[in-house]
Design a protein around this motif. Structure first.
Motif, PDB file in Angstrom:
ATOM      1  N   PHE A  51      -7.127   7.584  -4.254  1.00 25.93           N
ATOM      2  CA  PHE A  51      -7.309   8.658  -3.088  1.00 25.93           C
ATOM      3  C   PHE A  51      -5.996   8.955  -2.318  1.00 25.93           C
ATOM      4  CE2 PHE A  51      -8.647   9.303   1.405  1.00 25.93           C
ATOM      5  CZ  PHE A  51      -8.985  10.601   1.246  1.00 25.93           C
ATOM      6  N   LEU A  52      -5.367   7.775  -2.004  1.00 29.21           N
ATOM      7  CA  LEU A  52      -4.203   7.735  -1.100  1.00 29.21           C
ATOM      8  C   LEU A  52      -2.923   8.349  -1.734  1.00 29.21           C
ATOM      9  CD1 LEU A  52      -4.307   4.325   0.701  1.00 29.21           C
ATOM     10  CD2 LEU A  52      -4.922   6.541   1.716  1.00 29.21           C
ATOM     11  N   GLY A  53      -2.988   8.201  -3.066  1.00 33.58           N
ATOM     12  CA  GLY A  53      -1.892   8.489  -3.836  1.00 33.58           C
ATOM     13  C   GLY A  53      -1.660   9.956  -4.286  1.00 33.58           C
ATOM     14  N   ILE A  54      -2.950  10.306  -4.720  1.00 40.53           N
ATOM     15  CA  ILE A  54      -3.104  11.620  -5.284  1.00 40.53           C
ATOM     16  C   ILE A  54      -3.645  12.723  -4.284  1.00 40.53           C
ATOM     17  CG2 ILE A  54      -4.458  13.063  -6.914  1.00 40.53           C
ATOM     18  CD1 ILE A  54      -4.659  10.553  -8.749  1.00 40.53           C
ATOM     19  N   MET A  55      -4.788  12.341  -3.624  1.00 38.81           N
ATOM     20  CA  MET A  55      -5.131  13.284  -2.716  1.00 38.81           C
ATOM     21  C   MET A  55      -4.379  13.414  -1.437  1.00 38.81           C
ATOM     22  SD  MET A  55      -7.894  14.781  -4.263  1.00 38.81           S
ATOM     23  CE  MET A  55      -8.919  15.389  -3.036  1.00 38.81           C
ATOM     24  N   ALA A  56      -4.075  12.118  -0.875  1.00 34.13           N
ATOM     25  CA  ALA A  56      -3.883  12.187   0.701  1.00 34.13           C
ATOM     26  C   ALA A  56      -2.258  12.384   0.718  1.00 34.13           C
ATOM     27  CB  ALA A  56      -4.171  10.716   1.218  1.00 34.13           C
ATOM     28  N   SER A  57      -1.277  12.149  -0.680  1.00 35.12           N
ATOM     29  CA  SER A  57      -0.114  12.180  -0.684  1.00 35.12           C
ATOM     30  C   SER A  57       0.348  13.362  -1.335  1.00 35.12           C
ATOM     31  CB  SER A  57       0.356  10.828  -1.275  1.00 35.12           C
ATOM     32  OG  SER A  57       0.263   9.656  -0.392  1.00 35.12           O
ATOM     33  N   ILE A  61       1.032  -1.196  -0.057  1.00 33.58           N
ATOM     34  CA  ILE A  61       0.062  -0.040   0.011  1.00 33.58           C
ATOM     35  C   ILE A  61       0.809   1.050  -0.024  1.00 33.58           C
ATOM     36  CG2 ILE A  61      -1.719   1.378   1.406  1.00 33.58           C
ATOM     37  CD1 ILE A  61      -2.557  -1.467   2.341  1.00 33.58           C
ATOM     38  N   LEU A  62       1.856   1.133   0.926  1.00 35.73           N
ATOM     39  CA  LEU A  62       2.770   2.336   0.974  1.00 35.73           C
ATOM     40  C   LEU A  62       3.339   2.449  -0.252  1.00 35.73           C
ATOM     41  CD1 LEU A  62       4.834   2.450   4.152  1.00 35.73           C
ATOM     42  CD2 LEU A  62       3.155   3.831   3.737  1.00 35.73           C
ATOM     43  N   PHE A  63       4.136   1.507  -0.878  1.00 34.62           N
ATOM     44  CA  PHE A  63       4.744   1.832  -2.370  1.00 34.62           C
ATOM     45  C   PHE A  63       3.916   2.382  -3.470  1.00 34.62           C
ATOM     46  CE2 PHE A  63       6.194   0.565  -6.501  1.00 34.62           C
ATOM     47  CZ  PHE A  63       7.766   0.760  -6.300  1.00 34.62           C
ATOM     48  N   ILE A  64       2.866   1.782  -3.570  1.00 33.68           N
ATOM     49  CA  ILE A  64       1.761   2.247  -4.593  1.00 33.68           C
ATOM     50  C   ILE A  64       1.327   3.672  -4.418  1.00 33.68           C
ATOM     51  CG2 ILE A  64      -0.554   1.619  -5.778  1.00 33.68           C
ATOM     52  CD1 ILE A  64      -0.174  -1.198  -5.021  1.00 33.68           C
ATOM     53  N   ARG A  65       1.051   3.908  -2.984  1.00 34.90           N
ATOM     54  CA  ARG A  65       0.589   5.000  -2.827  1.00 34.90           C
ATOM     55  C   ARG A  65       1.443   6.189  -3.087  1.00 34.90           C
ATOM     56  NH1 ARG A  65      -1.313   7.039   3.437  1.00 34.90           N
ATOM     57  NH2 ARG A  65      -1.437   9.417   3.052  1.00 34.90           N
ATOM     58  N   PHE A  66       2.586   5.957  -2.525  1.00 31.49           N
ATOM     59  CA  PHE A  66       3.775   6.992  -2.993  1.00 31.49           C
ATOM     60  C   PHE A  66       4.432   7.310  -4.191  1.00 31.49           C
ATOM     61  CE2 PHE A  66       3.603   7.115   1.913  1.00 31.49           C
ATOM     62  CZ  PHE A  66       3.244   8.442   1.914  1.00 31.49           C
ATOM     63  N   ALA A  67       4.058   6.220  -5.030  1.00 32.89           N
ATOM     64  CA  ALA A  67       4.722   5.922  -6.567  1.00 32.89           C
ATOM     65  C   ALA A  67       3.520   6.911  -7.089  1.00 32.89           C
ATOM     66  CB  ALA A  67       4.568   4.531  -7.113  1.00 32.89           C
ATOM     67  N   ILE A  68       2.383   6.701  -6.944  1.00 30.83           N
ATOM     68  CA  ILE A  68       1.303   7.365  -7.488  1.00 30.83           C
ATOM     69  C   ILE A  68       1.472   8.670  -7.324  1.00 30.83           C
ATOM     70  CG2 ILE A  68      -1.255   8.009  -7.686  1.00 30.83           C
ATOM     71  CD1 ILE A  68      -1.799   5.324  -7.052  1.00 30.83           C
ATOM     72  N   GLY A  69       1.866   9.214  -5.768  1.00 30.16           N
ATOM     73  CA  GLY A  69       1.849  10.635  -5.639  1.00 30.16           C
ATOM     74  C   GLY A  69       3.074  11.460  -6.267  1.00 30.16           C
ATOM     75  N   THR A  70       4.356  10.690  -6.397  1.00 25.73           N
ATOM     76  CA  THR A  70       5.208  11.052  -7.112  1.00 25.73           C
ATOM     77  C   THR A  70       5.207  11.575  -8.318  1.00 25.73           C
ATOM     78  OG1 THR A  70       6.856   9.922  -5.447  1.00 25.73           O
ATOM     79  CG2 THR A  70       7.990  10.457  -7.176  1.00 25.73           C
ATOM     80  N   TYR A 105      13.002   9.602  -1.744  1.00 29.44           N
ATOM     81  CA  TYR A 105      13.680   8.823  -0.624  1.00 29.44           C
ATOM     82  C   TYR A 105      13.057   8.087   0.192  1.00 29.44           C
ATOM     83  CZ  TYR A 105      17.921  11.584  -1.579  1.00 29.44           C
ATOM     84  OH  TYR A 105      19.046  12.699  -1.922  1.00 29.44           O
ATOM     85  N   GLY A 106      11.699   8.412   0.629  1.00 28.27           N
ATOM     86  CA  GLY A 106      10.930   7.482   1.092  1.00 28.27           C
ATOM     87  C   GLY A 106      10.674   6.299   0.316  1.00 28.27           C
ATOM     88  N   LEU A 107      10.548   6.175  -1.004  1.00 24.49           N
ATOM     89  CA  LEU A 107      10.155   5.133  -1.909  1.00 24.49           C
ATOM     90  C   LEU A 107      11.146   4.136  -1.786  1.00 24.49           C
ATOM     91  CD1 LEU A 107       8.273   6.875  -4.941  1.00 24.49           C
ATOM     92  CD2 LEU A 107       7.534   4.788  -3.445  1.00 24.49           C
ATOM     93  N   VAL A 108      12.623   4.843  -1.726  1.00 27.34           N
ATOM     94  CA  VAL A 108      13.857   3.891  -1.907  1.00 27.34           C
ATOM     95  C   VAL A 108      13.811   3.190  -0.502  1.00 27.34           C
ATOM     96  CG1 VAL A 108      16.370   3.885  -1.336  1.00 27.34           C
ATOM     97  CG2 VAL A 108      15.136   5.535  -2.794  1.00 27.34           C
TER      98      VAL A 108
END
Length: 281
Positions: A213-219, A34-43, A181-184
């Motif tokens: 929602f987690l990737g675009i809005m929340a991140s 969940i973390l990886f997908i969320r912040f990959a989308i956000g990045t 860096y978080g994704l690393v």
């Protein structure tokens, strides 16, 4: 009303709902996935918005981005996601809202009497909400402990964000650098976390919407707004808005996860809001 206060309010309203989204996604994904997908989308979203590459002044600044990526992106959400396995979404939302205490503890900014009066009011409200959650659900002390650890880590991240805001870069650029860096570190954690297996129906409408929602809005959106708030009104005042997170979480958990709202949680909600108002005086 200052833009910083508006940005902080929007951010915590969205973040309050993220506990529900994550709880639902844990039925299909591991916490690290969940973390990886969320912040990959956000990045990716932040690159689309602003493709310009940030060129820092070397290790002097880069070490702060690395620390922010470890604390606010990797460790905070790693602990939060894992805690949701063992405790309710509302309980986690309540406990991580103690982050302002740790921000104040780590910060050198002056705290007046209103901050402490409001803090006491909010803590009493948080305790009422927490005890209510323990009474009506099978919460684990391990889940609660992990949530408290996440709150402490966020206090560190808030201080780092304040320092980074003085470098003169745009909020989008600094947020994206911390995300990378978080994704690393999230990627490293994925190597040691065993998944649910291959037979998973991951492409459901619910999963796609919650991940978006987690990737675009929340991140992507909220981290930029949060950095704007920190720059304009300071780390302590911004972190006080986290008191609103459990209020939103309790309500959204009741609506989407059928977690009950009791008299204690209602009273706690009012005291938490009162603490927010007093602390920002």
């Amino acid at each position: 009303m200052k833009t910083g206060y508006v940005a902080a309010t929007i951010t915590v309203l969205i973040w309050g709902i993220t506990f529900v989204s994550t709880k639902l996604l844990l039925n299909t994904f591991t916490p690290v996935e969940i973390l990886f997908i969320r912040f990959a989308i956000g990045t990716i979203a932040l690159f689309v918005i602003s493709p310009h590459i940030l060129k820092s002044k070397g290790w002097k600044e880069e070490k702060y981005f690395i620390a922010a990526g470890i604390s606010g992106i990797f460790l905070y959400y790693f602990l939060e996601n894992i805690s949701l396995i063992w405790t309710s979404a509302s309980n986690t939302g309540v406990i991580v809202s103690t982050a302002p205490f740790f921000t104040a503890l780590f910060s050198k900014e002056k705290k007046n009497k209103w901050f402490f009066i409001g803090f006491v009011s909010a803590i009493i409200g948080i305790l009422l909400m927490s005890f209510s959650a323990l009474e009506v659900s099978q919460s684990s002390l391990l889940g609660d402990f992990l949530s408290l650890g996440a709150a402490a880590v966020w206090g560190i991240y808030a201080i780092l964000t304040k320092k980074i805001s003085t470098f003169g870069y745009s909020e989008i650029q600094t947020t994206r650098r911390s995300f990378l860096y978080g994704l690393v570190f999230i990627s490293i954690a994925m190597l040691f976390w065993h998944g649910h297996g291959d037979a998973r129906n991951i492409f459901t409408a619910s999963n796609i919407l919650n991940l978006a929602f987690l990737g675009i809005m929340a991140s992507a959106l909220c981290f930029v707004l949060w950095n704007i708030a920190v720059r304009q009104i300071g780390a302590i005042k911004t972190s006080v808005f986290i008191y609103l997170v459990p209020v939103v979480t309790v309500i959204s958990s009741a609506l989407f996860l059928d977690e009950p709202i009791t008299l204690s949680s209602g009273a706690g909600t009012l005291l938490t809001l009162l603490g927010l108002v007093i602390s920002t005086k």
